[in-house]
Design an enzyme around this catalytic site. Structure first.
Site, short mmCIF file in Angstrom:
data_model
loop_
_atom_site.label_atom_id
_atom_site.label_comp_id
_atom_site.label_asym_id
_atom_site.label_seq_id
_atom_site.Cartn_x
_atom_site.Cartn_y
_atom_site.Cartn_z
N GLU A 142 0.94 3.82 1.82
CA GLU A 142 1.30 4.45 3.08
C GLU A 142 2.46 3.29 3.61
O GLU A 142 3.36 4.14 4.11
CB GLU A 142 0.09 4.19 4.08
CG GLU A 142 -1.25 5.20 3.79
CD GLU A 142 -2.06 4.39 3.07
OE1 GLU A 142 -3.18 4.55 3.26
OE2 GLU A 142 -1.80 3.49 2.24
N CYS A 150 -2.78 0.02 7.24
CA CYS A 150 -2.08 1.14 7.21
C CYS A 150 -2.12 1.92 8.41
O CYS A 150 -1.14 2.49 9.04
CB CYS A 150 -2.30 2.08 5.97
SG CYS A 150 -1.80 1.02 4.70
N CYS A 167 -6.58 2.16 5.35
CA CYS A 167 -7.22 1.09 5.61
C CYS A 167 -6.82 0.54 7.27
O CYS A 167 -6.02 1.19 7.69
CB CYS A 167 -6.91 0.00 4.71
SG CYS A 167 -5.11 -0.88 4.94
N HIS A 181 0.71 -1.25 -0.11
CA HIS A 181 0.07 -0.02 0.05
C HIS A 181 0.92 1.31 -0.18
O HIS A 181 2.13 1.15 0.47
CB HIS A 181 -0.81 0.01 1.26
CG HIS A 181 -1.88 -1.00 1.19
ND1 HIS A 181 -3.23 -0.73 1.73
CD2 HIS A 181 -2.23 -2.24 0.63
CE1 HIS A 181 -4.00 -1.72 1.62
NE2 HIS A 181 -3.25 -2.68 0.89
#
Length: 162
Positions: free
Chosen positions: A57, A88, A85, A55
């Site tokens: 992040e 993260c 999410c 992801h």
């Protein structure tokens, strides 16, 4: 003084790069508050890396921690185009990021207020949250990506079990 719009524009540039690579367009940057320097950049690479961990992040936090020489990314702000999410949000808590600034809300998996706010729970660190920075632009990049994706992909059809 940090300029939320300036750094969100950098995150949007990374989101557009993800889209060009066929990835869901999410971009993130980590900024050192005391200097204004971008110390981490990332964009979504789940398909390319074949990893659920890739992801934006996570990529930005990883680069920032390596640059700082430790897992604590203190005195820093994370700018991300889409609300983090649960995974993260957990990484944000564990990295000790001071503040999270995000653009578009995520009604399906957002863990900074949309579905749940993990930062309100009794964890040992509670980052500040700022939402809706350049929200229209951030949401627009995602909307356009999925609109184009629907035009080019064959829709999924559930197989008949009989």
């Amino acid at each position: 003084m940090l300029s939320d719009k300036l750094y969100m524009q950098e995150a949007l540039m990374l989101a557009r790069r993800a889209a060009e690579e066929g990835e869901t367009p999410v971009g993130a940057v980590v900024v050192k508050k005391s200097t204004g320097e971008i110390i981490g950049r990332g964009y979504n690479r789940r398909e390319t890396a074949k990893s659920p961990l890739a992801h934006a992040e996570i990529m930005a936090l990883d680069e920032a921690s390596r640059k700082l020489g430790g897992w604590r990314v203190i005195d820093s702000v994370l700018y991300v185009t889409l609300e983090p999410c649960p995974m993260c949000a957990g990484a944000i808590i564990n990295s000790r990021i001071d503040k999270v600034v995000y653009g578009a809300s995520d009604k399906k998996a957002g863990s900074c207020g949309s579905v749940v706010n993990l930062f309100e729970l009794d964890y040992n660190h509670k980052p500040e949250i700022v939402s809706g920075v350049m929200e229209e632009e951030c949401a627009g990049v995602l909307s356009e990506f999925f609109k184009e994706l629907r035009k080019t992909k064959v829709p999924y059809k559930k197989k008949n079990p009989n």
